[in-house]
Scaffold this motif. Structure first.
Motif, PDB file in Angstrom:
ATOM      1  N   ASN A  41     -10.182   4.868  -0.810  1.00 26.24           N
ATOM      2  CA  ASN A  41      -8.730   5.079  -0.754  1.00 26.24           C
ATOM      3  C   ASN A  41      -7.816   3.739  -1.409  1.00 26.24           C
ATOM      4  OD1 ASN A  41      -8.390   7.397   0.720  1.00 26.24           O
ATOM      5  ND2 ASN A  41      -9.401   6.303   2.466  1.00 26.24           N
ATOM      6  N   VAL A  42      -6.987   3.826  -2.331  1.00 25.50           N
ATOM      7  CA  VAL A  42      -6.292   2.886  -2.872  1.00 25.50           C
ATOM      8  C   VAL A  42      -4.839   2.582  -2.180  1.00 25.50           C
ATOM      9  CG1 VAL A  42      -5.477   1.951  -5.113  1.00 25.50           C
ATOM     10  CG2 VAL A  42      -7.244   3.448  -4.952  1.00 25.50           C
ATOM     11  N   GLY A  43      -4.284   3.436  -1.705  1.00 23.17           N
ATOM     12  CA  GLY A  43      -3.112   3.358  -1.203  1.00 23.17           C
ATOM     13  C   GLY A  43      -2.196   4.602  -1.218  1.00 23.17           C
ATOM     14  N   GLU A  44      -1.121   4.548  -0.304  1.00 19.78           N
ATOM     15  CA  GLU A  44      -0.540   5.841  -0.251  1.00 19.78           C
ATOM     16  C   GLU A  44       0.963   5.909  -1.168  1.00 19.78           C
ATOM     17  OE1 GLU A  44      -0.544   6.842   4.566  1.00 19.78           O
ATOM     18  OE2 GLU A  44       0.243   4.972   3.840  1.00 19.78           O
TER      19      GLU A  44
ATOM     20  N   PHE B 230      -2.433  -0.652  -7.807  1.00 17.04           N
ATOM     21  CA  PHE B 230      -1.392  -0.056  -8.143  1.00 17.04           C
ATOM     22  C   PHE B 230      -0.393  -0.863  -9.293  1.00 17.04           C
ATOM     23  CE2 PHE B 230      -0.418   2.288  -3.894  1.00 17.04           C
ATOM     24  CZ  PHE B 230      -1.417   3.156  -4.229  1.00 17.04           C
TER      25      PHE B 230
ATOM     26  N   GLY C   3      -1.712  14.443   3.081  1.00 13.03           N
ATOM     27  CA  GLY C   3      -3.348  14.524   2.885  1.00 13.03           C
ATOM     28  C   GLY C   3      -3.662  13.460   1.802  1.00 13.03           C
ATOM     29  N   TYR C   4      -4.966  13.845   1.295  1.00 13.46           N
ATOM     30  CA  TYR C   4      -5.489  12.767   0.395  1.00 13.46           C
ATOM     31  C   TYR C   4      -5.648  13.362  -0.741  1.00 13.46           C
ATOM     32  CZ  TYR C   4      -7.434  10.074   4.347  1.00 13.46           C
ATOM     33  OH  TYR C   4      -7.245   9.451   5.596  1.00 13.46           O
ATOM     34  N   ALA C   5      -5.055  12.712  -1.662  1.00 12.23           N
ATOM     35  CA  ALA C   5      -5.292  12.898  -3.298  1.00 12.23           C
ATOM     36  C   ALA C   5      -6.558  13.197  -3.686  1.00 12.23           C
ATOM     37  CB  ALA C   5      -4.403  12.197  -4.473  1.00 12.23           C
TER      38      ALA C   5
ATOM     39  N   SER D 161       0.883  -1.192   0.054  1.00 18.87           N
ATOM     40  CA  SER D 161      -0.010  -0.074  -0.032  1.00 18.87           C
ATOM     41  C   SER D 161       0.853   1.213  -0.034  1.00 18.87           C
ATOM     42  CB  SER D 161      -0.889  -0.111   1.036  1.00 18.87           C
ATOM     43  OG  SER D 161      -1.942   0.710   0.975  1.00 18.87           O
TER      44      SER D 161
ATOM     45  N   MET E  92      -2.307  10.073   0.354  1.00 20.17           N
ATOM     46  CA  MET E  92      -3.113   8.610   0.123  1.00 20.17           C
ATOM     47  C   MET E  92      -3.820   8.873  -1.155  1.00 20.17           C
ATOM     48  SD  MET E  92      -4.431   5.798   0.918  1.00 20.17           S
ATOM     49  CE  MET E  92      -4.491   5.529   2.625  1.00 20.17           C
ATOM     50  N   LEU E  93      -3.701   8.163  -2.130  1.00 12.60           N
ATOM     51  CA  LEU E  93      -4.251   8.156  -3.511  1.00 12.60           C
ATOM     52  C   LEU E  93      -5.602   7.383  -3.430  1.00 12.60           C
ATOM     53  CD1 LEU E  93      -1.298   7.196  -5.748  1.00 12.60           C
ATOM     54  CD2 LEU E  93      -1.745   9.244  -4.346  1.00 12.60           C
ATOM     55  N   ARG E  94      -6.457   7.943  -4.371  1.00  9.66           N
ATOM     56  CA  ARG E  94      -7.804   7.650  -4.122  1.00  9.66           C
ATOM     57  C   ARG E  94      -8.236   7.235  -5.618  1.00  9.66           C
ATOM     58  NH1 ARG E  94     -10.918  12.043  -0.037  1.00  9.66           N
ATOM     59  NH2 ARG E  94     -10.415  10.599   1.695  1.00  9.66           N
TER      60      ARG E  94
ATOM     61  N   ALA F  31      -8.139  -3.606  -1.889  1.00 12.88           N
ATOM     62  CA  ALA F  31      -6.681  -3.275  -2.797  1.00 12.88           C
ATOM     63  C   ALA F  31      -5.430  -3.462  -2.146  1.00 12.88           C
ATOM     64  CB  ALA F  31      -6.884  -1.643  -2.909  1.00 12.88           C
TER      65      ALA F  31
ATOM     66  N   GLN G 286     -10.804  -0.418  -0.101  1.00 16.65           N
ATOM     67  CA  GLN G 286      -9.466  -0.126   0.064  1.00 16.65           C
ATOM     68  C   GLN G 286      -8.761  -1.598   0.751  1.00 16.65           C
ATOM     69  OE1 GLN G 286      -9.275   2.587   3.621  1.00 16.65           O
ATOM     70  NE2 GLN G 286      -6.973   2.847   3.091  1.00 16.65           N
TER      71      GLN G 286
ATOM     72  N   PRO H 173      -9.391  12.108  -6.279  1.00  9.79           N
ATOM     73  CA  PRO H 173      -9.725  10.581  -6.996  1.00  9.79           C
ATOM     74  C   PRO H 173      -9.280  10.697  -8.417  1.00  9.79           C
ATOM     75  CG  PRO H 173     -11.706  11.426  -5.924  1.00  9.79           C
ATOM     76  CD  PRO H 173     -10.655  12.526  -5.933  1.00  9.79           C
TER      77      PRO H 173
END
Lengths: 370, 138
Positions: free
Chosen positions: B50-53, A280, A89-91, A53, B37-39, A200, A197, A93
């Motif tokens: 959330n897919v992973g960082e 990924f 933070g969070y990207a 991850s 964190m990629l989404r 994944a 999640q 989507p």
């Protein structure tokens, strides 16, 4: 129960030195570099990024080298490393519709807008070992063919959507929080965001087996690979101090959309249902397995009965993480001397009682006979 | 900021070498590696998950004229993040923007377009047309 032990420092250090020596292998051969692993064992790198991850090909390659090719150990190293870094933070989507496509296939439509592109695939190879690869040589130059600069490749499910033959993805509330398994424990019932999640980052082998089990009849969903696509997607992020989107760069992703058999009710006409996988790197088997299990975990949503392991969210999500799994299984190797002594004492006591019972006249039976 | 996301560390170094070296800049925030964190979207177009960082390195610099520059880039290269922040700060000056267009934007865009075309054409060579066979039952 594990009780701490002391001592053994010298032996442990010697064992780790021996490990480093074994890792190096025959010193007459050149040492492999992390860059070589990144470039030439890229699918192993992809798996470590996916289940670790953590998207960082250089770190994943280094982890594989350090772990002597033990991918679960490498995944463990990647997970441990990420705990040392702050979270910015969070990207936003990722827009997989805007992917720079390297591979894109559909098992449901022969002719689809944007075309079917095989890309670099093991499919249709004969799985014969190639002795030529045993020696260093040069790889062939890939063929090239004219390609339009910006040919749209809409998701296959969008084609079915036009006719209303497949369920639409639910409209979502942009203000709704998105579950993050790295920020809290798994809780049930788990929403689809949390399930995806956990899948994944879940173990490829575990998800493969569960996906396979649904095909064999343990929670059958009649899947078709609607579309599999792999390529680069740009990631953007809104830093708090800037307040606008900045591009971070590109990552490679694999996406799988399964089209599954129908659901319908008195109110809704029969429709195809969907399962989704996004991972990924180039990890097609994982993306497909994830999509199969995602659909299986939606069983209750469609009013179907939960009868198989792959449909049981608590079972699937609690056991999909191979770092957790290996931690609990492998902790059995650590000294359990005190615990075992307690069990031994208990067993001796049980044995003594059993033997005493056998030697003594059967009191209760005797009473009953009287 | 877009061009810095596409430029390699070597390309940033070369661009500054072509301008007579990396200009002075003060570190407001020294390059720091962290995680974002990629989404993805559920089903490709639904709600986010959330897919992973991914590793990301950020930096903030201040030029002698007071201009601030920021960078956020995938990966862990401190040097690349700092150079990108300097590019961001310099880009606020019209004269520098013109120079950067010539030494950075043009070569990086050309390299990137050539790479994208190569990828596209290699993929196109594997484009497949399957035929469905008619079964001989008639």
């Amino acid at each position: 129960m594990y009780v701490a032990v002391k001592g053994g420092e010298a032996a442990i250090e010697a064992a780790h030195n021996l490990l480093a020596h074994e890792r190096r292998g025959d010193p007459a051969l050149p040492e492999i570099t992390a860059a070589q692993i990144r470039e030439q064992l890229s699918l192993a790198v992809n798996r470590v990024m996916c289940e670790g991850s953590l998207y960082d090909p250089d770190l994943a390659a280094l982890a594989i080298k350090q772990a002597r090719g033990d991918l679960i150990e490498a995944i463990f190293l990647a997970r441990a490393y990420r705990t040392t870094l702050p979270r910015f933070g969070y990207a936003e989507p990722a827009d997989t519709g805007a992917m720079h496509i390297r591979r894109r296939i559909s098992a449901t439509y022969k002719d689809l807008p944007g075309g079917q592109v095989l890309g670099p695939t093991f499919d249709y190879t004969h799985r014969l070992l190639d002795p030529a690869l045993a020696e260093a040589g040069s790889a062939p130059t890939p063929e090239r063919a004219a390609a339009a600069e910006s040919e749209a490749s809409p998701h296959v499910t969008a084609l079915l959507n036009h006719e209303g033959l497949i369920e639409s993805n639910r409209p979502h509330d942009p203000a709704a929080p998105v579950c993050d398994v790295t920020r809290g424990a798994l809780a049930f019932p788990a929403g689809r965001d949390l399930r995806l999640q956990a899948l994944a980052r879940g173990d490829e082998g575990f998800l493969l087996a569960l996906g396979y089990s649904t095909q064999r009849g343990y929670g059958r969903t009649h899947p078709f690979a609607g579309e599999i696509r792999m390529g680069e997607v740009e990631i953007s992020f809104v830093p708090e101090e800037l307040g606008f989107e900045v591009p971070l760069g590109e990552v490679r992703l694999t996406e799988c959309e399964m089209v599954n058999q129908f659901a319908g009710s008195a109110d809704a006409p029969p429709q195809f249902t969907r399962g989704y996988g996004l991972v990924f790197g180039h990890s097609e088997r994982k993306a497909m397995s994830m999509a199969l299990v995602d659909r299986a975990l939606r069983t209750a949503e469609f009013g179907e009965e939960v009868v198989a392991p792959a449909q049981d969210a608590e079972f699937v999500l609690s056991h999909a993480d191979n770092v957790q799994a290996t931690g609990f299984v492998e902790h059995l190797k650590l000294p359990h001397y005190v615990d075992f002594q307690a069990e031994l004492a208990l067993l001796r006591q049980l044995r003594a009682e059993w033997e005493a019972d056998r030697a003594a006249p059967p009191a209760r039976h005797a009473e009953a006979a009287e | 900021m877009r061009i810095c996301a596409e430029a390699t560390e070597a390309e940033l170094e070369r661009a500054f070498a072509d301008c007579g070296g990396v200009p002075d800049a003060e570190d407001v925030r020294a390059p720091e590696a962290g995680l974002v964190m990629l989404r993805g979207r559920i089903g490709g177009d639904g709600g986010p998950f959330n897919v992973g960082e991914a590793t990301v390195t950020r930096a903030v610099v201040r030029l002698p004229d007071g201009a601030l520059g920021y960078s956020y880039l995938l990966g862990r290269s401190a040097r690349r993040a700092r150079l990108a922040a300097i590019v961001d700060a310099l880009g606020q000056d019209a004269g520098w923007r013109e120079r950067l267009d010539a030494v950075l934007v043009a070569p990086v865009t050309a390299r990137r377009e050539a790479e994208l075309a190569e990828r596209r054409e290699q993929a196109a060579a594997t484009r497949v047309n399957f035929f469905t066979l008619v079964r001989g039952e008639d």
